[in-house]
Scaffold this motif. Structure first.
Motif, PDB file in Angstrom:
ATOM      1  N   SER A 165       0.841  -1.057   0.080  1.00 50.56           N
ATOM      2  CA  SER A 165       0.106  -0.002   0.136  1.00 50.56           C
ATOM      3  C   SER A 165       0.847   1.321   0.097  1.00 50.56           C
ATOM      4  N   ALA A 166       0.294   2.561  -0.438  1.00 50.02           N
ATOM      5  CA  ALA A 166       1.015   3.666  -0.548  1.00 50.02           C
ATOM      6  C   ALA A 166       0.090   4.617  -0.370  1.00 50.02           C
ATOM      7  N   TYR A 167       0.497   6.037   0.485  1.00 48.94           N
ATOM      8  CA  TYR A 167      -0.482   7.112   0.475  1.00 48.94           C
ATOM      9  C   TYR A 167      -0.150   7.938  -0.722  1.00 48.94           C
ATOM     10  N   ILE A 168      -1.131   8.405  -1.252  1.00 48.92           N
ATOM     11  CA  ILE A 168      -1.534   9.200  -2.411  1.00 48.92           C
ATOM     12  C   ILE A 168      -1.969  10.606  -2.164  1.00 48.92           C
ATOM     13  N   GLN A 169      -1.989  11.547  -2.990  1.00 50.82           N
ATOM     14  CA  GLN A 169      -2.529  12.881  -2.716  1.00 50.82           C
ATOM     15  C   GLN A 169      -3.995  12.869  -2.874  1.00 50.82           C
ATOM     16  N   GLY A 170      -4.741  13.648  -2.115  1.00 52.88           N
ATOM     17  CA  GLY A 170      -6.192  13.599  -2.010  1.00 52.88           C
ATOM     18  C   GLY A 170      -6.873  13.787  -0.515  1.00 52.88           C
ATOM     19  N   THR A 171      -7.653  14.513  -0.198  1.00 54.72           N
ATOM     20  CA  THR A 171      -8.546  14.491   0.842  1.00 54.72           C
ATOM     21  C   THR A 171      -9.881  14.974   0.933  1.00 54.72           C
ATOM     22  N   TRP A 172     -10.731  14.507   1.763  1.00 55.89           N
ATOM     23  CA  TRP A 172     -12.335  14.795   1.521  1.00 55.89           C
ATOM     24  C   TRP A 172     -12.375  16.039   2.335  1.00 55.89           C
ATOM     25  N   HIS A 176     -16.376  16.800  -1.352  1.00 57.03           N
ATOM     26  CA  HIS A 176     -15.735  16.046  -2.494  1.00 57.03           C
ATOM     27  C   HIS A 176     -14.270  15.632  -2.164  1.00 57.03           C
ATOM     28  N   TRP A 177     -13.777  14.932  -3.050  1.00 57.05           N
ATOM     29  CA  TRP A 177     -12.452  14.556  -2.738  1.00 57.05           C
ATOM     30  C   TRP A 177     -11.701  15.415  -3.700  1.00 57.05           C
ATOM     31  N   ILE A 178     -10.486  16.228  -3.132  1.00 59.70           N
ATOM     32  CA  ILE A 178     -10.045  17.053  -3.754  1.00 59.70           C
ATOM     33  C   ILE A 178      -8.110  16.969  -3.747  1.00 59.70           C
ATOM     34  N   ASP A 179      -7.636  17.630  -4.494  1.00 54.61           N
ATOM     35  CA  ASP A 179      -6.106  17.475  -4.486  1.00 54.61           C
ATOM     36  C   ASP A 179      -5.679  18.766  -3.519  1.00 54.61           C
ATOM     37  N   ASP A 180      -4.356  18.881  -3.670  1.00 56.07           N
ATOM     38  CA  ASP A 180      -3.834  19.779  -2.718  1.00 56.07           C
ATOM     39  C   ASP A 180      -3.988  21.283  -3.309  1.00 56.07           C
ATOM     40  N   GLU A 181      -4.610  21.725  -4.376  1.00 54.48           N
ATOM     41  CA  GLU A 181      -4.979  22.821  -4.876  1.00 54.48           C
ATOM     42  C   GLU A 181      -6.290  23.106  -4.829  1.00 54.48           C
ATOM     43  N   GLY A 182      -7.140  22.213  -4.185  1.00 51.32           N
ATOM     44  CA  GLY A 182      -8.458  22.420  -3.886  1.00 51.32           C
ATOM     45  C   GLY A 182      -9.276  22.286  -5.069  1.00 51.32           C
TER      46      GLY A 182
END
Length: 235
Positions: A165-172, A176-182
């Protein structure tokens, strides 16, 4: 808690070839031969010629050179461990870094992605490490990048859950699920059985299942040790 191991993976053995980048030797892979993702084989060449041929190709990420037979192999991927390799005395592995990418990152030729292996750590450790290296936790914005990461994970060790497994970019962001730029994520690969609590903040991990690799939310799992990778996109 197992800390990031990136600095122990690459030892400082460098060959510089102008704009094409720097080739860094991973001595932990010595005396193992890789036979997958080879894009060119050459015989009776010196190490400089081997590296120059890779430097001239946008699809070449790394090379392997035999100190005993003077054979050279160019690869369209990177290798992080001896998993998938065969013992063979004399081979040494070099990864192409730099060039137009941030220091120590490798240009993949995939959607403009520059890639860096961060080793293993918690998600906060991964975010901090990638930021210090001039990039961010990798954003998987296409199936091409997803496939690239899955092949990388296939050649890593299993994490604490006995799965890769690995962590990847993206938050809730609670809607919505968004990247670091929103920006809302345009590409996803969620596991069909995934459920999450909409009222809580979440992040994302790629995890190996019997049927392949899929995305899954990570809440308190942010503090578990997994692989993490850094990414930077060239315009």
């Amino acid at each position: 808690m197992k800390k990031c191991t990136w600095f122990s993976l690459f030892l400082v053995v460098k060959l510089a070839f102008g704009a094409g980048g720097i080739f860094e030797a991973n001595l932990q892979l010595d005396n193992h031969r890789f036979d997958t993702d080879v894009i060119r084989r050459m015989e009776e060449v010196d190490l400089t010629d081997c590296a120059v041929h890779c430097s001239e190709r946008g699809d070449c990420m790394s090379v392997q050179y035999s100190l005993t037979t003077k054979a050279c192999r160019l690869f369209s991927t990177v290798f992080l461990s001896t998993i998938g390799g065969d013992p063979d005395i004399g081979w040494r592995y070099y990864q192409k870094t730099g060039g137009s990418c941030p220091s120590r990152h490798t240009f993949t030729g995939i959607d403009g992605l520059c890639f860096l292996n961060g080793g293993e750590g918690t998600r906060p450790e991964g975010v901090n490490f990638c930021t210090k290296m001039g990039s961010s936790l990798i954003l998987v914005k296409s199936s091409n990048i997803e496939n690239f990461l899955e092949k990388i994970l296939d050649r890593t060790s299993k994490s604490y859950t006995h799965a890769k497994s690995a962590y990847i970019q993206g938050t809730w962001n609670f809607s919505h699920w968004i990247d670091d730029e929103g920006e809302v994520l345009q590409y996803t690969k969620w596991h069909s059985g995934m459920t999450f609590i909409p009222s809580k903040s979440h992040s994302i991990k790629i995890k190996q299942y019997n049927s392949g690799y899929y995305w899954q939310e990570a809440t308190s799992g942010d503090l578990y040790v997994r692989n993490f990778f850094c990414g930077y996109f060239l315009l």
